[in-house]
Design an enzyme around this catalytic site. Structure first.
Site, PDB file in Angstrom:
ATOM      1  N   ASN A   9       0.951  -0.970   0.051  1.00 31.08           N
ATOM      2  CA  ASN A   9       0.004   0.037   0.037  1.00 31.08           C
ATOM      3  C   ASN A   9       0.838   1.409   0.109  1.00 31.08           C
ATOM      4  O   ASN A   9       1.666   1.663   1.049  1.00 31.08           O
ATOM      5  CB  ASN A   9      -0.881  -0.009   1.388  1.00 31.08           C
ATOM      6  N   LYS A  11       0.179   4.155  -0.141  1.00 30.62           N
ATOM      7  CA  LYS A  11      -0.399   5.384   0.375  1.00 30.62           C
ATOM      8  C   LYS A  11      -0.420   6.654  -0.570  1.00 30.62           C
ATOM      9  O   LYS A  11      -0.178   6.675  -1.574  1.00 30.62           O
ATOM     10  CB  LYS A  11       0.120   5.564   1.794  1.00 30.62           C
ATOM     11  N   HIS A  95      -9.567   0.812   4.689  1.00 28.20           N
ATOM     12  CA  HIS A  95      -8.177   1.084   5.657  1.00 28.20           C
ATOM     13  C   HIS A  95      -8.611   2.161   6.609  1.00 28.20           C
ATOM     14  O   HIS A  95      -9.516   2.915   6.610  1.00 28.20           O
ATOM     15  CB  HIS A  95      -7.108   1.761   4.381  1.00 28.20           C
ATOM     16  N   GLU A  97      -6.967   4.636   7.800  1.00 28.85           N
ATOM     17  CA  GLU A  97      -6.914   6.052   7.513  1.00 28.85           C
ATOM     18  C   GLU A  97      -7.966   6.411   6.845  1.00 28.85           C
ATOM     19  O   GLU A  97      -8.176   7.691   7.110  1.00 28.85           O
ATOM     20  CB  GLU A  97      -5.520   6.077   6.603  1.00 28.85           C
ATOM     21  N   GLU A 167      -5.466  -5.203  10.577  1.00 24.70           N
ATOM     22  CA  GLU A 167      -4.489  -4.100  10.488  1.00 24.70           C
ATOM     23  C   GLU A 167      -4.460  -3.439  11.976  1.00 24.70           C
ATOM     24  O   GLU A 167      -5.474  -2.468  12.140  1.00 24.70           O
ATOM     25  CB  GLU A 167      -4.312  -3.005   9.618  1.00 24.70           C
ATOM     26  N   GLY A 173       2.389   2.225  10.480  1.00 22.76           N
ATOM     27  CA  GLY A 173       3.462   3.232  10.616  1.00 22.76           C
ATOM     28  C   GLY A 173       3.925   3.847  11.720  1.00 22.76           C
ATOM     29  O   GLY A 173       4.597   4.709  12.035  1.00 22.76           O
ATOM     30  N   SER A 212       3.445  -2.417  10.395  1.00 30.74           N
ATOM     31  CA  SER A 212       4.954  -2.272  10.454  1.00 30.74           C
ATOM     32  C   SER A 212       5.463  -3.723  10.084  1.00 30.74           C
ATOM     33  O   SER A 212       6.511  -4.183  10.990  1.00 30.74           O
ATOM     34  CB  SER A 212       5.428  -1.816  11.731  1.00 30.74           C
TER      35      SER A 212
HETATM   36  C1  PEP Z   1      -0.732   0.097   6.072  1.00 30.78           C
HETATM   37  O1  PEP Z   1      -1.163   1.294   6.177  1.00 30.78           O
HETATM   38  O2  PEP Z   1      -1.775  -0.804   5.290  1.00 30.78           O
HETATM   39  C2  PEP Z   1       0.503  -0.519   6.736  1.00 30.78           C
HETATM   40  C3  PEP Z   1       0.406  -1.641   7.180  1.00 30.78           C
HETATM   41  O3  PEP Z   1       1.467   0.262   7.012  1.00 30.78           O
HETATM   42  P1  PEP Z   1       2.896   0.129   7.755  1.00 30.78           P
HETATM   43  O4  PEP Z   1       3.422  -1.236   7.134  1.00 30.78           O
HETATM   44  O5  PEP Z   1       3.746   1.317   7.347  1.00 30.78           O
HETATM   45  O6  PEP Z   1       2.511  -0.043   9.150  1.00 30.78           O
END
Ligand code: PEP
Length: 250
Positions: A9, A11, A95, A97, A167, A173, A212
């Site tokens: 992703n 973003k 997601h 976000e 997630e 992040g 992460s």
């Molecule tokens: C995401 O936003 O889907 C995600 C998993 O981000 P990160 O790997 O940076 O934590």
């Protein structure tokens, strides 16, 4: 046996120049890799570039979101069919976000899920709890509610397999990853929830972990029985890291 899936992703990152570099590097690092399904979800504006560079490779591509509406007078939105027009295979829906920044409810996410299916896309349904919800021991209730919004719409008849990404919001992040055991506990719960709809659905659904994931923790996470790959944010912007994570999925 479920085949692992690793999706990047991207973003709201990138420029034409950096996207071309990343795609060239991904093709170099991942060319010929077998035994794992792979995909990337760039910002919409880079989809033509991605479709051009990845056509004929093992790496699929998709969108990060779609409108819950059909094509029409919705300024700034992107219809599911438009992603199909660029040969997208996947689209991320729900997601955290988007749930947080755009106030998307689970019902709205379910509408998007349906739009994606109707357009022939594979939706990647994101679910996850905030830190406050985890601390209040509400994790499984929250995930159950987010899942039920979609399952309740369809019942088992319409869904023969899904892609779900667990997630935890506190791990996205932040550099804080759920431990393999913490993640597995939620993944198991998701699969059990699906099994109440249909055993076939539960067995065939790929449940990805996101939050992460890095080259040094991917293998341990993917080794858990109910973790079938990952949704990768930051590490998906570094071809070498994304490739290492994809290899951990084999
Ligand atoms: C995401 O936003 O889907 C995600 C998993 O981000 P990160 O790997 O940076 O934590």
């Amino acid at each position: 046996m479920r085949r692992s899936l690793v999706v990047g992703n991207w973003k709201m990152h990138g420029s034409q120049e950096s996207v071309i570099h990343l795609l060239n590097d991904l093709n170099e690092q991942l060319g010929g890799l077998e035994g794992v399904d792979m995909g990337v979800c760039p910002p919409f504006v880079y989809l033509p570039l991605v479709a051009d560079k990845l056509a004929g490779t093992q790496i699929a591509w998709g969108g990060q979101d779609i409108s819950h509406c059909e094509a029409g007078a919705h300024t700034g939105d992107i219809a599911a069919e438009m992603l199909g027009d660029f040969n997208c295979r996947y689209v991320i829906v729900g997601h955290s976000e988007r749930r947080a920044d755009h106030g998307e409810s689970s019902e709205r996410v379910a509408e998007k899920y349906l739009r994606a299916l109707n357009a022939g896309l594979t939706p990647i349904l994101c679910v996850g709890e905030t830190l406050a919800e985890r601390e209040a021991e509400q994790t499984l209730n929250v995930i159950g509610e987010q899942l039920q919004a979609v399952l309740g719409q369809f019942g088992s008849g319409r869904l023969d397999s899904m892609v779900i990404a667990y997630e935890p919001v506190w791990a996205i992040g932040t550099g804080k990853t759920a431990s393999p055991e913490q993640a597995q506990q939620v993944h198991r719960f998701i699969r059990e929830t699906l099994a109440r709809e249909s055993e076939i659905l539960a067995d065939s659904t790929r449940i990805l972990y996101g939050g992460s994931v890095k080259p040094d923790n991917a293998e341990a996470l993917f080794a858990e029985a109910d973790i079938d790959g990952g949704l990768i944010g930051g590490a998906a912007l570094i071809a070498e890291d994304f490739a290492a994570i994809c290899r951990a999925g084999i």
